[in-house]
Every structure is written in C-alpha cells, then in structure tokens.
Design a protein around this motif. Structure first.
Motif, mmCIF file in Angstrom:
data_model
loop_
_atom_site.group_PDB
_atom_site.id
_atom_site.type_symbol
_atom_site.label_atom_id
_atom_site.label_comp_id
_atom_site.label_asym_id
_atom_site.label_seq_id
_atom_site.Cartn_x
_atom_site.Cartn_y
_atom_site.Cartn_z
ATOM 1 N N SER A 1 0.818 -1.206 0.000
ATOM 2 C CA SER A 1 0.000 0.000 0.000
ATOM 3 C C SER A 1 0.856 1.261 0.000
ATOM 4 O O SER A 1 2.076 1.208 0.182
ATOM 5 N N ASN A 2 0.201 2.404 -0.177
ATOM 6 C CA ASN A 2 0.892 3.682 -0.260
ATOM 7 C C ASN A 2 1.270 4.250 1.104
ATOM 8 O O ASN A 2 1.952 5.268 1.200
ATOM 9 N N TYR A 3 0.847 3.594 2.175
ATOM 10 C CA TYR A 3 1.228 4.026 3.520
ATOM 11 C C TYR A 3 2.492 3.292 3.949
ATOM 12 O O TYR A 3 2.618 2.076 3.733
ATOM 13 N N TYR B 1 3.829 7.899 6.604
ATOM 14 C CA TYR B 1 3.815 8.699 5.372
ATOM 15 C C TYR B 1 2.958 8.038 4.299
ATOM 16 O O TYR B 1 2.959 6.812 4.146
ATOM 17 N N ASP B 2 2.209 8.860 3.578
ATOM 18 C CA ASP B 2 1.434 8.417 2.415
ATOM 19 C C ASP B 2 2.167 8.919 1.181
ATOM 20 O O ASP B 2 2.156 10.125 0.884
ATOM 21 N N GLU C 1 1.921 12.979 1.792
ATOM 22 C CA GLU C 1 1.382 13.533 3.028
ATOM 23 C C GLU C 1 2.011 12.863 4.245
ATOM 24 O O GLU C 1 2.035 11.628 4.344
ATOM 25 N N VAL C 2 2.522 13.677 5.159
ATOM 26 C CA VAL C 2 2.987 13.171 6.447
ATOM 27 C C VAL C 2 1.771 13.042 7.358
ATOM 28 O O VAL C 2 1.128 14.030 7.700
ATOM 29 N N LYS D 1 -1.297 5.433 15.379
ATOM 30 C CA LYS D 1 -1.618 6.670 14.676
ATOM 31 C C LYS D 1 -2.244 6.394 13.311
ATOM 32 O O LYS D 1 -3.211 7.061 12.906
ATOM 33 N N LEU D 2 -1.697 5.416 12.589
ATOM 34 C CA LEU D 2 -2.234 5.120 11.254
ATOM 35 C C LEU D 2 -3.624 4.488 11.349
ATOM 36 O O LEU D 2 -4.524 4.838 10.567
ATOM 37 N N CYS D 3 -3.812 3.582 12.289
ATOM 38 C CA CYS D 3 -5.128 2.967 12.457
ATOM 39 C C CYS D 3 -6.170 4.007 12.862
ATOM 40 O O CYS D 3 -7.317 3.966 12.394
#
Length: 270
Positions: A59-61, A71-72, A77-78, A201-203
């Motif tokens: 994935s892009n994350y 980061y995406d 995007e941070v 944080k991502l979840c």
C-alpha cells in the motif's frame, strides 16, 4: 476479519539475499486488491522504505524510522511525525565527533551524513551542526562504524540519557551468538517513538480498530508492533523468546513465510 497488515522488511519481507520473492509480491498484491492495506514498517528512512513498498506491491502508507514517521507516498502527506529536538541532535552529533564515527540524520526524503560512505544518495553535512538543526527537523539519527567497540561505548553513553531511546541496533549487540555484520549501528529516536505508536496513529487515521490489525516481524524492534495489534505473527527465523509471545509462527524469511501467512489469510477471508 483483518482490516490492515503491517510487515517488517529485513528478516521478514525479504530473504537473506535482500530479495522479495515473486510469490510474496503476488500474495501482497492480492490482499491489497481486496481493500486491505499492507503497510511496510522499517527502521529505514522514507525514500528507502517507499522503494521497498513499491517493489512489494504494498500500500501507499509506510511506517519509517522505527515509527518516527507515518507517510502516504501517493498523496505526499505526512500523517504522523515524532521529531527529536535540536538539543538531542546536537548531543548525539557531538558524541559522533568524539568517537569519530559516521552519523546519519534522517530527513524526510533525504539523509544528511557526517563521514559519508560510498552511498551516492547521501548528502554530506557541510554547515555547522548548530546552524543546521535550527532549520531542519529529524525523527531519527544513526551511529555507524566498522569498529564494534566504538558502537558499544556509544550505546553505554546513550542509555542513561533522558527522553532518548535506542530503537534498533546491530543484532550482535543484544545476542553474542549473532554474526558480527559490519557496519555496526545504533538507531536513536525520541523515547516515545516506536513502530507500535506509529501503528496506533495510522489505524486512528484510517478509522481501523486495532483488534482488526496484524503485524508480522522477526526481531526485538518489532515487539512494540506485537504489543498493539490484534494478531501477531513471528517469522520462523525469529528468536525463540519472540516466538513464545506471538499468536502464530510462520516459515522463515528464506522459506517465504510472509507469503505463506498472506495466502492463508486470503483463503480464510475471501
């Protein structure tokens, strides 16, 4: 049902030849196509981890610098960043000068280096460190040397420093049975930096419950991932004490353990 999967790189995603097998890429791609993000997690900086993620068809994350940043790379995007402060970077740099070792400051897409190697992507630090840290921020700094004793001494000096943590290091520094792979290194970040915190944080950002997350890893710097996700998977090449605390153990990284687990997930879920 699993809604997001986190995968470490070295010793996990890649085999000992630093390869991601075709079987592993296909397994990851099939999971991603079904709408489940597969997120590559690494102690490496952003640009390096992005290349690995793209090669793996993930994935892009990405989670980089041992959790210092989420980061995406499609949106550039941070999502989350946990920086060292200027005084901490200055203290670490002065220590590198004292011991005359390589010092790396990870900065988003780039890394700034004192005592560069032959890596052509490295940017050499040319201005005074005091001036540099007033204009830049960093999530992680790295000591690197071909001399083990120097890295051992630095490790002893850093451990008592408040708010700093060694988030990753050469395996031979924690296990005398491990081969001495050069150069020896120490990854340093803020005490609150970890892969586990970055996963949280991502979840939160993706509105995914942690109980629906999975982490696959092989080493001690993956423990914080295992502490927060809903399902934990250790590689067959992981130390025995890590294998004892996870939900399941897959094959080794040289036996396509990641692919084996993802194929099982695909059959069970889809």
């Amino acid at each position: 049902m699993y809604k997001i999967i986190f995968i470490d790189i070295d010793g996990t995603l890649r085999n000992d030849k630093k390869e991601i097998t075709d079987r592993t890429k296909v397994a990851i791609h099939k999971i991603v196509e079904k709408g489940i993000p597969v997120v590559i997690c690494s102690g490496r900086p952003r640009q390096y981890t992005k290349k690995v993620s793209q090669e793996a068809l993930a994935s892009n994350y990405i989670i980089v610098c041992n959790g210092g940043e989420v980061y995406d790379y499609e949106r550039k995007e941070v999502i989350y960043q946990n920086n060292l402060d200027n005084k901490q970077i200055l203290t670490l740099y002065q220590m590198a000068e004292k011991y005359d070792v390589q010092f790396i400051i990870n900065l988003g897409e780039n890394r700034i280096v004192r005592n560069p190697t032959e890596n052509k992507t490295d940017i050499i630090l040319k201005e005074p460190i005091e001036k540099f840290i007033n204009t830049k921020s960093s999530t992680q700094c790295i000591f690197s040397s071909m001399q083990l004793e120097k890295i051992k001494d630095i490790k002893e000096k850093i451990q008592p420093i408040k708010d700093l943590e060694i988030v990753n290091l050469s395996k031979c520094l924690t296990n005398c049975n491990e081969p001495e792979e050069k150069p020896f290194f120490l990854d340093i970040a803020s005490k609150s930096t970890s892969k586990g915190n970055a996963i949280k944080k991502l979840c939160e950002y993706l509105k995914i419950d942690l109980k629906d997350s999975v982490a696959i890893g092989d080493s001690y710097n993956d423990l914080t991932m295992f502490q927060v996700v809903g399902h934990t998977v250790a590689m067959g090449n992981a130390p025995d004490d890590i294998k004892k605390i996870v939900d399941e153990v897959t094959n080794t990284n040289n036996e396509e353990g990641v692919a084996k687990f993802l194929e099982k997930v695909y059959k069970e879920v889809f």
